[in-house]
Design an enzyme around this catalytic site. Structure first.
Site, PDB file in Angstrom:
ATOM      1  N   ASP A  33       2.258  -8.252   5.972  1.00 25.26           N
ATOM      2  CA  ASP A  33       1.810  -8.025   4.783  1.00 25.26           C
ATOM      3  C   ASP A  33       2.493  -9.011   3.746  1.00 25.26           C
ATOM      4  O   ASP A  33       1.594  -9.657   2.847  1.00 25.26           O
ATOM      5  CB  ASP A  33       2.384  -6.701   4.340  1.00 25.26           C
ATOM      6  CG  ASP A  33       1.728  -5.460   5.129  1.00 25.26           C
ATOM      7  OD1 ASP A  33       0.283  -5.477   5.049  1.00 25.26           O
ATOM      8  OD2 ASP A  33       2.428  -4.962   5.761  1.00 25.26           O
ATOM      9  N   GLU A 143       0.436   2.175   3.400  1.00 29.07           N
ATOM     10  CA  GLU A 143       1.774   2.218   3.101  1.00 29.07           C
ATOM     11  C   GLU A 143       1.810   2.898   1.686  1.00 29.07           C
ATOM     12  O   GLU A 143       2.879   3.949   1.285  1.00 29.07           O
ATOM     13  CB  GLU A 143       2.429   1.030   2.799  1.00 29.07           C
ATOM     14  CG  GLU A 143       2.767   0.427   4.372  1.00 29.07           C
ATOM     15  CD  GLU A 143       3.151  -1.116   4.057  1.00 29.07           C
ATOM     16  OE1 GLU A 143       3.782  -1.452   5.215  1.00 29.07           O
ATOM     17  OE2 GLU A 143       2.661  -1.718   3.207  1.00 29.07           O
TER      18      GLU A 143
END
Length: 246
Positions: A33, A143
């Site tokens: 990420d 997330e």
């Protein structure tokens, strides 16, 4: 995906212009990420972007992978080791808790991990202030939905460019941007403790969360985990709660 990259880069530039800032900064962990975000902000601001590597009792392999991301993206970078700072702070916290007989081993373990995330965000903002940069977050849709981030840690940022992208889509972005293969295929981990992985801690997989977010069928066991995580973490996605005006 190249079209999405172009739109993300344009969006990042618009956000900086609106905020009258000078550029963008991101913490590079060695995971996929932050690697994607590093590549994006370098494209958006070739001369005004910065990656910060912040080891804190970390696996040395994470720093190696972070440096590979720096090389692949071409982003300027600095390394600030927070291990000693964290040790001094958290040792005092633990000592005081033990003095008061308030010691909870499992809770302290999580507090330790969250403190690392918050130290990193404090560091990012201190560096960002120096350059007049905005802090760019790395949380993806999975997330964000499950609350798998630290409140006022990696969740304490100015921008969240990946918040609408599933983990699978982040992988596709990474391939398009030229993120190193070893980073793309690395098991997702916040590096909270030895052997820790995101999926083991959550009790489900990113693939299952991605399917759930896309409205696809998932096993009941996984559905309950995902929905419970979302409910428990609702406070993380909101500003601090305030009472009505009396």
């Amino acid at each position: 995906m190249e079209e999405k990259v172009t739109k993300l880069v344009e969006w990042l530039r618009e956000q900086v212009k609106t905020a009258q800032a000078n550029g963008l900064i991101v913490g590079i962990s060695g995971g996929i990420d932050s690697a994607v975000v590093a590549h994006l902000i370098k494209r958006a601001f070739p001369d005004n972007s910065l990656g910060v590597i912040m080891p804190c009792k970390s696996n040395p392999k994470d720093e190696e992978d972070a440096l590979k991301v720096v090389e692949s993206s071409g982003i300027d970078s600095i390394t600030i080791d927070l291990t000693e700072t964290h040790e001094k702070l958290f040792t005092q916290i633990k000592d005081k808790l033990k003095e008061q007989n308030k010691w909870n081993e499992q809770a302290v373990k999580m507090g330790d991990a969250n403190t690392r995330a918050r130290l990193r965000m404090t560091t990012l903002y201190a560096v960002a202030n120096n350059f007049g940069y905005l802090v760019t977050g790395t949380d993806n849709a999975a997330e964000w939905h499950t609350g798998y981030f630290t409140k006022y840690g990696d969740g304490g940022v100015d921008l969240v460019p990946l918040v609408h992208f599933t983990k699978g889509e982040v992988r596709e972005l990474a391939k398009t941007l030229g993120v190193p293969d070893e980073v793309i295929h690395k098991a997702p981990s916040a590096g909270l403790w030895e052997g820790q992985t995101d999926e083991n801690e959550m009790g489900t997989t990113y693939d299952m969360i991605d399917k759930y977010l896309k409205g696809e069928e998932v096993p009941e066991y996984d559905r309950q985990i995902i929905e419970n995580m979302h409910k428990r973490s609702e406070h993380k996605r909101r500003l601090a709660a305030a009472p009505p005006k009396f």
